[in-house]
Design a protein around this motif. Structure first.
Motif, mmCIF file in Angstrom:
data_model
loop_
_atom_site.group_PDB
_atom_site.id
_atom_site.type_symbol
_atom_site.label_atom_id
_atom_site.label_comp_id
_atom_site.label_asym_id
_atom_site.label_seq_id
_atom_site.Cartn_x
_atom_site.Cartn_y
_atom_site.Cartn_z
ATOM 1 N N GLY A 163 32.013 24.359 -19.832
ATOM 2 C CA GLY A 163 33.281 24.003 -20.429
ATOM 3 C C GLY A 163 33.539 22.525 -20.339
ATOM 4 N N SER A 164 34.596 22.072 -20.988
ATOM 5 C CA SER A 164 34.930 20.650 -20.971
ATOM 6 C C SER A 164 36.315 20.408 -20.398
ATOM 7 C CB SER A 164 34.848 20.066 -22.385
ATOM 8 O OG SER A 164 35.798 20.686 -23.229
ATOM 9 N N THR A 165 36.919 21.388 -19.730
ATOM 10 C CA THR A 165 38.192 21.168 -19.077
ATOM 11 C C THR A 165 37.978 20.231 -17.905
ATOM 12 O OG1 THR A 165 37.831 23.150 -17.729
ATOM 13 C CG2 THR A 165 39.115 23.406 -19.748
ATOM 14 N N LEU A 201 28.730 18.226 -24.225
ATOM 15 C CA LEU A 201 29.740 19.156 -24.718
ATOM 16 C C LEU A 201 30.751 18.387 -25.558
ATOM 17 C CD1 LEU A 201 30.515 21.050 -21.378
ATOM 18 C CD2 LEU A 201 28.883 21.716 -23.137
ATOM 19 N N GLY A 233 33.908 21.340 -25.549
ATOM 20 C CA GLY A 233 33.380 22.573 -24.967
ATOM 21 C C GLY A 233 32.194 23.159 -25.677
#
Length: 214
Positions: free
Chosen positions: A37-39, A189, A192
């Motif tokens: 993910g890219s959070t 990413l 994401g």
């Protein structure tokens, strides 16, 4: 050729050595990238647009990864000029040490201790120095030279790369990457969405521009 053992060239406490062994165990990586993910993650360092930007590009990389260094040399400056300097995206770099893990970990710790304003410069200089760093000589000599150029003296460098808290924080960042399913470097990413391997600027632009257009 001279071989190294995990963290063998660092003067470390027993606690740091234990942490380093755990780090090495978690950083057994494949050549290809995994999902993730890219959070925001703990320890993130980013440049370009502020947090919460419409598009965030995350790069998982290692300073001892040849493909990472090649992308850095061939594509990063053009990518930076097109998207980072113009504040079109938020670019986040995440550390995932690959073999030799002791050298990669020490490199990342050095970049952290140099300060966020010098972090990317130090990471890029270490990547550019891979032939010397991994060519059979003493990696400590190369890293110390880079640390000195970033304003760290030898005592500060030695303390930085042997500090148990610094190593534990790096271990946390590695664990976050593996828990996100990242299995290799480089992994990119875009909001994401994974791009396999070291993408061309054209491939990145296709993905980024599609997100910017939404």
């Amino acid at each position: 050729m001279r071989t190294t053992k995990p963290f063998s060239f660092m003067a470390m406490s027993r606690r740091a050595a234990i942490t380093g062994a755990a780090l090495a165990a978690m950083a057994t990586l494949a050549a290809c990238s995994g999902a993730g993910g890219s959070t925001a993650a703990e320890g993130d360092i980013g440049i370009g647009a502020p947090e919460g930007a419409k598009v965030t590009v995350v790069e998982y990389a290692s300073v001892t990864c040849g493909a990472c260094a090649a992308w850095q040399a061939s594509t990063y400056e053009a990518f930076k000029a097109k998207y980072i300097t113009t504040n079109k995206i938020r670019f986040v770099f995440r550390e995932l040490p690959t073999g030799p893990v002791d050298v990669a970990a020490a490199g990342f710790l050095t970049a952290r201790c140099a300060g966020e304003d010098k972090y990317f410069d130090v990471v890029h200089e270490i990547m550019a120095s891979q032939p010397e760093l991994l060519g059979g000589g003493n990696p400590r000599t190369v890293l110390l030279r880079i640390a000195n150029a970033a304003g760290l003296n030898e005592e500060q460098f030695t303390q930085c790369v042997s500090d148990p808290d610094n190593i534990a924080a790096l271990e946390t960042r590695v664990r976050q990457a593996t828990e996100a399913g990242i299995s290799g470097t480089p992994t990119f990413l875009v909001n994401g969405e994974r791009i396999v391997g070291a993408p061309t600027l054209e491939a990145l632009s296709t993905a980024i521009d599609a997100e910017l257009a939404k």
